[in-house]
Design a protein around this motif. Structure first.
Motif, PDB file in Angstrom:
ATOM      1  N   ALA A  28      49.900 -15.389  19.765  1.00 27.90           N
ATOM      2  CA  ALA A  28      49.040 -15.845  20.778  1.00 27.90           C
ATOM      3  C   ALA A  28      50.262 -16.275  22.012  1.00 27.90           C
ATOM      4  O   ALA A  28      51.231 -16.712  21.581  1.00 27.90           O
ATOM      5  CB  ALA A  28      48.280 -17.048  20.347  1.00 27.90           C
ATOM      6  N   VAL A  31      45.317 -13.771  22.861  1.00 29.48           N
ATOM      7  CA  VAL A  31      45.775 -13.181  21.553  1.00 29.48           C
ATOM      8  C   VAL A  31      45.938 -11.693  21.222  1.00 29.48           C
ATOM      9  O   VAL A  31      45.005 -10.910  21.893  1.00 29.48           O
ATOM     10  CB  VAL A  31      44.667 -13.841  20.472  1.00 29.48           C
ATOM     11  N   LYS A  65      42.708  -9.994  23.431  1.00 28.64           N
ATOM     12  CA  LYS A  65      41.602 -10.780  24.122  1.00 28.64           C
ATOM     13  C   LYS A  65      42.218 -11.884  24.774  1.00 28.64           C
ATOM     14  O   LYS A  65      43.299 -12.348  24.564  1.00 28.64           O
ATOM     15  CB  LYS A  65      40.775 -11.305  22.865  1.00 28.64           C
ATOM     16  N   SER A  66      41.445 -12.429  25.738  1.00 31.00           N
ATOM     17  CA  SER A  66      41.930 -13.653  26.207  1.00 31.00           C
ATOM     18  C   SER A  66      40.721 -14.593  26.517  1.00 31.00           C
ATOM     19  O   SER A  66      39.562 -14.465  26.292  1.00 31.00           O
ATOM     20  CB  SER A  66      42.132 -13.183  27.760  1.00 31.00           C
ATOM     21  N   PHE A  67      41.201 -15.877  26.742  1.00 32.61           N
ATOM     22  CA  PHE A  67      40.155 -17.119  27.090  1.00 32.61           C
ATOM     23  C   PHE A  67      40.879 -17.813  28.160  1.00 32.61           C
ATOM     24  O   PHE A  67      42.032 -18.262  28.102  1.00 32.61           O
ATOM     25  CB  PHE A  67      40.129 -17.625  25.602  1.00 32.61           C
ATOM     26  N   TRP A 126      39.311 -21.774  19.568  1.00 37.51           N
ATOM     27  CA  TRP A 126      38.782 -20.441  19.901  1.00 37.51           C
ATOM     28  C   TRP A 126      38.698 -19.683  18.687  1.00 37.51           C
ATOM     29  O   TRP A 126      39.916 -19.592  18.024  1.00 37.51           O
ATOM     30  CB  TRP A 126      39.495 -19.805  20.859  1.00 37.51           C
ATOM     31  N   PRO A 160      39.058 -15.915  18.119  1.00 31.79           N
ATOM     32  CA  PRO A 160      38.778 -14.750  18.983  1.00 31.79           C
ATOM     33  C   PRO A 160      38.358 -13.625  18.301  1.00 31.79           C
ATOM     34  O   PRO A 160      37.891 -12.680  18.975  1.00 31.79           O
ATOM     35  CB  PRO A 160      40.268 -14.369  19.295  1.00 31.79           C
ATOM     36  N   ASN A 161      38.044 -13.647  17.112  1.00 28.93           N
ATOM     37  CA  ASN A 161      37.479 -12.415  16.321  1.00 28.93           C
ATOM     38  C   ASN A 161      36.061 -12.652  16.043  1.00 28.93           C
ATOM     39  O   ASN A 161      35.517 -11.873  15.680  1.00 28.93           O
ATOM     40  CB  ASN A 161      38.186 -12.210  14.945  1.00 28.93           C
TER      41      ASN A 161
END
Lengths: 338, 361
Positions: free
Chosen positions: A118, A127, A135-137, A166, A168-169
């Protein structure tokens, strides 16, 4: 630990300064991690330096300043102001893990035991799974710190006014732990029960994750730059004061309603703390350059480095706990073999 | 400069309303042959052409401090950026921070007061505000940000003077002076100003708060005193003449042709006395004043002569934040006069004047 023998009868402090091997760094280091028995000093700019016994080797990892670094024991990951996230392993293999499209600074990095990485640039946390899925946040404000939970793929993202948890999965909505102020560092307890942040003001904030109960940990004269969990997670040792502040986390309520321990008081500010990986001992570096090893049980101290020069910038143990590496802001560095 | 300040990286804040010429000035600074290296913090990274090795984009995140004080704000992104830039210390001599046209300079300045790490490594040098000679008068009416930037400035670069007539220029200058008579003002075209006029000013260096005389006209040595009463111990620069509140656009002729405007909501207030001040009265009064009215007070500065104290005491403040110190011995040839200035919005003038009077020993 057999080697820890502070003789309490003697008037002066027991010293192991004669057992420290000097490491000649070409530039100041800001952090140190171990890959096996090789100390990896993270420079302020461009290089990491591998040091084992008498061998010292610089490895270029960035084209600019190095802003963050972490290690999972297998590799050291470093993010820089060149917009790159790079990892280096014990064989000095360098891998570019990410390049920011806008060349933004890579401010934070975290590694998960399963190989997930990450990082963050500005407000965005990313991540990437071991399979390469990214993926992003977007956090509501610039990310101050990142930490993976010890179980599952759950990322704590510290930012202004709280922490976002978070997953992510999973499609689940990220969980938000609110507390006013700017949160800069974040860490989970090893048993996954508590989350603690270091704040912009001189304080820590914590949450008991089961019920999001708040834990205020205040009273520091300066900002807490360094937090380290003791072996087994009974204590969180912290910098920011003229002694090491140890918050007790063994009970179900964590440190609530308890006085923190205050060990190794000096006429200087503790700048870095690093708990021994196996025993209830920590190493602490101070703003006057002093480094001590301290036994948590009784506060007994052993001198590792005398006060001299600039503040201690980095401390790290190898996984076995047989080597302690340190570096100061003016680039003095050493390895202590126990 | 004091010894402590000498080791710190100076930071120049470049502010100004949209289109005033901030970027032109920034590029001029960077391209000039000065032999210095600058780290540049800009707000819109990559969108404007700035040619510099060390350049970083800022997010202009304004954070409230967790102390219950609403005007106690800092730039969170700046804390992070300066920390990151310091990894490369030795690679640059100074930092220039360009804000957006809509930015409030206060959180930027306060970051240098409040944040321990920022304060340890860097020192705010000056707030330089670039103003558009043609449009500033309009912006002062409709954009509170523009007024803040003028009020906050240590140096004002009144740019694009070629686009206005002489009377128009005199008018905009008078409007600036109604808000901030203390900033150094330079009239320019294409931001052509000497670098020494905008850089290394030491405007926030306590050791350099030597003169806090207003500067009504650049290079003009006319009498600044508008108080005609010999016994008057204080003055109010835009109120020196018998002047009533007739609204924004009211001005009247002055001997030098510069009209004197009164800005309805942003003013400066200057207090002075030759009588010694009682520090045990002054300090609590000042602290109480900024605690109560700090939101309205943008900047404050003072040089004080305390009773029984041979040292000059200097202070400065931004909103509720104050710092002060004994500076040096009063010289024999120098008048031991205390002077305090405030720039702010809707200042409670009468209360401030009365409060100050009561601190006289």
């Amino acid at each position: 630990m057999k080697d820890f023998n502070p003789a309490s009868e003697t008037a002066s402090i027991v010293s192991v300064t004669d057992r420290v091997t000097r490491v000649r760094l070409n530039a100041p280091a800001t952090a140190v991690h171990f890959l096996g028995d090789t100390a990896v000093f993270v420079g302020a700019e461009e290089n990491v330096t591998f040091a084992k016994d008498d061998e010292v080797k610089d490895i270029a990892v960035h084209g600019g300043g190095i802003l963050c670094a972490t290690s999972d024991g297998k590799r050291v990951a470093v993010g820089g102001d060149d917009g790159k996230l790079v990892s280096v392993d014990a064989k000095s293999n360098i891998e570019t893990l990410a390049t920011d499209a806008k060349r933004r600074w890579i401010d934070n990095v975290a590694l998960h035991a399963d190989g997930t990485v990450a990082w963050s640039a500005g407000k965005t946390a990313f991540v990437r799974s071991p399979k390469g899925e990214e993926k992003s946040f977007d956090a509501p404000s610039t990310v101050g710190g990142l930490a993976f939970a010890p179980k599952g793929i759950r990322l704590a993202i510290a930012h202004y006014n709280g922490v976002t948890l978070w997953f992510p999965n999973m499609g689940a909505k990220p969980e938000f732990l609110e507390w006013k102020g700017s949160h800069l560092g974040v860490t989970f307890s090893a048993d996954n029960r508590f989350l603690v942040t270091s704040m912009h003001e001189a304080a820590l904030h914590g949450w008991r994750l089961a019920d999001s109960r708040h834990m205020r940990m205040t009273g520091y004269p300066a900002r807490v730059r360094s937090m380290s969990w003791s072996a087994g997670g009974k204590f969180l040792a912290t910098s920011g004061s003229d002694s090491v502040i140890l918050w007790p986390f063994a009970s179900k309520d964590g440190p609530m309603g308890k006085e923190p321990g205050m060990l190794a008081p000096l006429q200087a500010k503790a700048t870095v703390v690093a708990c021994h990986p196996k025993d209830d001992i920590f190493a602490v570096g101070y703003s006057d350059g002093t480094i001590l090893m301290v036994r948590i049980e009784d506060g007994a101290e052993i001198l590792v480095r005398r006060n001299a020069g600039e503040p201690v910038a980095a401390l790290g143990w190898n996984a076995k706990g047989s080597l302690l590496a340190f570096a100061t802001e003016d680039g003095d560095a050493g390895l202590l073999t126990l | 400069m004091s010894e402590a300040a000498a080791n710190k990286i100076p930071v120049t804040v470049l502010t100004g309303y949209l289109g005033a010429g901030k970027t032109t000035l920034l590029n001029r600074i960077l391209s000039e042959n000065h032999g210095k290296k600058y780290a540049v913090i800009v707000n819109e990274f990559g969108e404007i052409g700035i040619d510099n090795d060390l350049i970083v984009g800022a997010d202009e995140e304004v954070f409230e401090m967790n102390n219950g004080c609403v005007c106690c704000t800092v730039r969170g992104d700046l804390v992070r950026i300066i920390d990151g830039l310091m990894k490369r210390k030795g690679k640059f001599d100074a930092i220039i921070l360009e804000t957006t046209g809509l930015a409030d300079p206060a959180p930027v300045a306060q970051t240098f007061f409040v944040d321990e790490d920022v304060r340890e490594k860097t020192a705010l040098d000056a707030v330089v505000t670039v103003a558009d000679a043609k449009w500033l008068s309009d912006r002062l009416k409709d954009a509170p940000e523009a007024k803040n930037q003028i009020a906050f400035a240590d140096v004002i670069v009144l740019n694009k003077t070629d686009l206005v007539t002489a009377p128009e220029l005199a008018e905009v200058e008078a409007r600036i002076r109604a808000i901030n008579p203390y900033a150094t003002l330079h009239k320019t075209q294409r931001a052509q100003v000497k670098l020494s006029d905008v850089l290394e000013r030491g405007a926030f260096d306590l050791d350099r708060i030597l003169e806090i005389e207003p500067e009504f006209l650049e290079g003009d040595s006319h009498d600044h005193e508008h108080c005609h009463d010999e016994n008057c111990t204080n003055e109010h620069h835009h109120h020196g003449h018998d002047h009533h509140h007739h609204g924004h656009d009211h001005g009247h002729g002055h001997a030098h042709g510069l009209k004197h405007y009164h800005d309805e909501d942003m003013q400066s207030l200057s207090l002075r006395t030759e009588k010694p001040i009682d520090p045990t009265k002054f300090m609590p009064w000042l602290q109480d004043l900024v605690a109560k009215d700090g939101e309205k007070i943008l900047r404050s500065k003072g040089i004080l002569s305390f009773k029984g104290d041979d040292d000059r005491y200097v202070f400065q403040g931004v909103h509720m934040m104050l710092e002060g110190d004994h500076q040096r011995k009063w010289r024999n040839d120098e008048k031991r006069e205390s002077r305090v200035v405030f720039i702010g919005r809707e200042l409670p003038e009468q209360a401030i004047r009365e409060g100050f009077e009561k601190t006289i020993a």
